[in-house]
Design an enzyme around this catalytic site. Structure first.
Site, PDB file in Angstrom:
ATOM      1  N   LYS A  17     -10.513 -77.879  64.399  1.00 16.42           N
ATOM      2  CA  LYS A  17      -9.429 -77.137  63.769  1.00 16.42           C
ATOM      3  C   LYS A  17      -8.191 -78.018  63.820  1.00 16.42           C
ATOM      4  O   LYS A  17      -7.683 -78.336  64.891  1.00 16.42           O
ATOM      5  CB  LYS A  17      -9.176 -75.815  64.492  1.00 16.42           C
ATOM      6  CG  LYS A  17      -7.976 -75.053  63.935  1.00 16.42           C
ATOM      7  CD  LYS A  17      -7.610 -73.859  64.794  1.00 16.42           C
ATOM      8  CE  LYS A  17      -6.257 -73.291  64.379  1.00 16.42           C
ATOM      9  NZ  LYS A  17      -5.793 -72.202  65.263  1.00 16.42           N
ATOM     10  N   ASN A  52      -6.275 -64.699  69.045  1.00 16.02           N
ATOM     11  CA  ASN A  52      -6.293 -64.944  70.480  1.00 16.02           C
ATOM     12  C   ASN A  52      -5.329 -63.997  71.196  1.00 16.02           C
ATOM     13  O   ASN A  52      -5.733 -63.122  71.955  1.00 16.02           O
ATOM     14  CB  ASN A  52      -5.937 -66.403  70.767  1.00 16.02           C
ATOM     15  CG  ASN A  52      -6.055 -66.789  72.235  1.00 16.02           C
ATOM     16  OD1 ASN A  52      -5.808 -67.921  72.602  1.00 16.02           O
ATOM     17  ND2 ASN A  52      -6.451 -65.887  73.111  1.00 16.02           N
ATOM     18  N   THR A  53      -4.029 -64.147  70.918  1.00 21.54           N
ATOM     19  CA  THR A  53      -3.023 -63.375  71.628  1.00 21.54           C
ATOM     20  C   THR A  53      -3.231 -61.876  71.495  1.00 21.54           C
ATOM     21  O   THR A  53      -3.022 -61.121  72.452  1.00 21.54           O
ATOM     22  CB  THR A  53      -1.611 -63.742  71.130  1.00 21.54           C
ATOM     23  OG1 THR A  53      -1.433 -65.156  71.220  1.00 21.54           O
ATOM     24  CG2 THR A  53      -0.541 -63.051  71.959  1.00 21.54           C
ATOM     25  N   GLY A  56       1.176 -66.017  67.584  1.00 21.15           N
ATOM     26  CA  GLY A  56       1.471 -65.174  68.731  1.00 21.15           C
ATOM     27  C   GLY A  56       2.510 -64.097  68.494  1.00 21.15           C
ATOM     28  O   GLY A  56       2.873 -63.380  69.431  1.00 21.15           O
ATOM     29  N   GLY A  60      -0.873 -64.583  64.173  1.00 17.58           N
ATOM     30  CA  GLY A  60       0.084 -63.525  63.912  1.00 17.58           C
ATOM     31  C   GLY A  60      -0.454 -62.108  63.861  1.00 17.58           C
ATOM     32  O   GLY A  60       0.325 -61.168  63.859  1.00 17.58           O
TER      33      GLY A  60
END
Length: 267
Positions: free
Chosen positions: A109, A218-219, A170, A197
């Protein structure tokens, strides 16, 4: 489309990126979890087949040093190293080469950040890194802004997937510009993975309903009050959004439309 044909379409709905095939369309980042046990449980609950992580988080020069990958059954997952921390194409290429030399995966990535406050990608350096890594034989998934023209150039450079952000990394703001994402999806000739996001299952479902091929997050999971439960919710949101897209929603209308026909009703 018959019910049997529709079921067959869903069952054979596989995400293809380069030579890699995936049944799950949810990609999960491995950072920010409070501890490794929670991380492992969340990964299991998500149903993901692809785990992404910053190469710089691993001590690749000391293979015997403990790391989070030791807690996971890596036979079940495809690893997607990323070049987080790179500010130039040269740095991104160096990180990617290190990951490949370590035998992690041929996928990478590409992430080249142009601004430390917004964490928005540098379009020029991102495009440059993509071209170089494609020429070197990597399977390249490129993190980009929601710019349809840049997404087109990345595809022309050979990117195997483009990964536009829904909003800043995030931030949890969700999809702030669905129109531009839709432009990217409509013109795409490679998979489009919405990256960065998203904050809730509704964000994920919307991304998939727009026609995205997958979502990376992820976040939204690691930072949730209950990361394991949120991971499962995200899995279901991806599935629901994808099925909704394949099913084809009804058109929006300005006025009401009776669900039962008025003709033939007894007065």
């Amino acid at each position: 489309m018959t019910t049997q044909t529709a079921q067959s379409t869903v069952q054979s709905d596989v995400l293809q990126i380069g030579d890699h095939s995936f049944a799950s369309r949810l990609f999960l980042g491995t950072g920010k979890f409070s501890d490794l046990d929670i991380q492992q449980q969340a990964v299991d609950a998500s149903g993901t087949e692809v785990l992404t992580f910053a190469v710089r988080r691993l001590n690749l020069e000391t293979p015997d040093a403990p790391n989070f990958l030791e807690r996971l059954d890596l036979k079940k997952y495809t690893l997607l190293p990323n070049t987080a921390g790179a500010a130039t194409a040269e740095e991104a290429v160096r990180i990617a080469r290190l990951a490949k030399a370590s035998g992690l995966c041929d996928m990478i990535k590409v992430e080249v950040i142009g601004d430390p406050r917004t964490l928005l990608p540098d379009p020029i350096e991102t495009l440059k890194a993509t071209r170089i890594l494609v020429e070197e034989g990597f399977t390249v998934l490129t993190y980009t802004s929601d710019d349809p023209i840049l997404a087109r150039h990345l595809q022309e450079a050979g990117a195997h997937a483009v990964m536009p952000g829904a909003s800043p990394i995030g931030s949890g703001l969700g999809i702030v510009n669905p129109h531009y994402l839709k432009f990217i999806i409509e013109e795409a000739k490679v998979p489009v993975i919405i990256d960065a996001g998203v904050g809730s299952p509704s964000d994920v479902a919307l991304a998939m309903e727009l026609g995205a091929d997958g979502v990376l997050l992820n976040t939204a999971v690691a930072g949730a009050t209950n990361p394991v439960l949120m991971a499962e919710a995200m899995k279901l949101a991806v599935q629901a959004g994808r099925k909704g897209f394949l099913a084809g929603r009804i058109p929006k209308k300005r006025y009401a439309s009776a669900s039962s026909p008025l003709e033939g009703m007894i007065e």
